[in-house]
Write an enzyme that holds these catalytic residues in place. Sequence first.
Site, PDB file in Angstrom:
ATOM      1  N   LYS A  87     -50.083 -30.057  39.573  1.00  0.00           N
ATOM      2  CA  LYS A  87     -48.871 -30.873  39.696  1.00  0.00           C
ATOM      3  C   LYS A  87     -47.724 -29.952  40.096  1.00  0.00           C
ATOM      4  O   LYS A  87     -47.438 -28.953  39.426  1.00  0.00           O
ATOM      5  CB  LYS A  87     -48.592 -31.540  38.348  1.00  0.00           C
ATOM      6  CG  LYS A  87     -47.743 -32.786  38.428  1.00  0.00           C
ATOM      7  CD  LYS A  87     -47.733 -33.424  37.042  1.00  0.00           C
ATOM      8  CE  LYS A  87     -46.814 -34.607  36.960  1.00  0.00           C
ATOM      9  NZ  LYS A  87     -46.694 -35.063  35.572  1.00  0.00           N
TER      10      LYS A  87
HETATM   11  O1  G3P Z   1     -44.971 -37.337  33.725  1.00  0.00           O
HETATM   12  C1  G3P Z   1     -43.891 -37.779  34.469  1.00  0.00           C
HETATM   13  C2  G3P Z   1     -43.276 -39.082  34.015  1.00  0.00           C
HETATM   14  O2  G3P Z   1     -44.280 -40.028  33.802  1.00  0.00           O
HETATM   15  C3  G3P Z   1     -42.286 -38.959  32.918  1.00  0.00           C
HETATM   16  O3  G3P Z   1     -41.921 -40.189  32.351  1.00  0.00           O
HETATM   17  O4  G3P Z   1     -40.764 -41.506  30.601  1.00  0.00           O
HETATM   18  O5  G3P Z   1     -40.269 -39.043  30.818  1.00  0.00           O
HETATM   19  O6  G3P Z   1     -39.459 -40.666  32.512  1.00  0.00           O
HETATM   20  P1  G3P Z   1     -40.540 -40.358  31.532  1.00  0.00           P
END
Ligand code: G3P
Length: 217
Positions: A87
């Site tokens: 990633k």
């Molecule tokens: O892993 C990346 C993403 O899914 C993060 O989500 O909830 O931290 O905006 P969030």
Amino acid sequence: MKFFVDTANLDEIRELNDLGVLDGVTTNPSLMAKVGITGRQNVLNHYLAICEMVEGDISAEVIATDFEGMMREGMELANLHDNIVVKVPMTRDGIKAINAFSEQGIRTNCTLVFTVGQALLAAKAGADYVSPFVGRLDDVSTNGLALIQDIVTVFNNYDMFTEVLAASIRHPVHIVECAKMGADVVTCPASSIDKLFNHPLTDIGLAQFLADYKKVE
Ligand code: G3P
């Protein structure tokens, strides 16, 4: 549409895997920190534990922000297990690294994507997945789901190889809307997948069936 869980919590991963609905896992440095995994070797061991638990793609994020550092870390991650997808953040060095990884047959997921233009750059560089962040756009009063629709449309226009991995999912409506739009993957917290089970009429109906069965038992 594939279901990935966005967590580094092994109990959550195991539970969803046992249900038979899990196609992969994504993590990020914040999620690793949340479960208290620190230190390079512990991080690598944790990724291995996830790979051994789930039969599917496991995204492991680089920490370096320079091209050479990303390449070094990405190689180390990719060598851990065949199912690791490296990633890489959506930056100039990140795009260059995605291109170099792709030339070496190492699979990548371009993260922190917030526009169609960024998604196009990642796809052209050879990313296997792009991760547009739905919830974080919603948080700043911008329609995150509209971005998913636009990227799906553009990728379909050119029959692009890169898969749209909708990330930053916050609730079941996000999941269902992504499926309607044709996203290839959603990665969600375990709680959002769990909420897909719920409907009060299911509970009421089951209670009624059991009550009726008892009457004739
Ligand atoms: O892993 C990346 C993403 O899914 C993060 O989500 O909830 O931290 O905006 P969030």
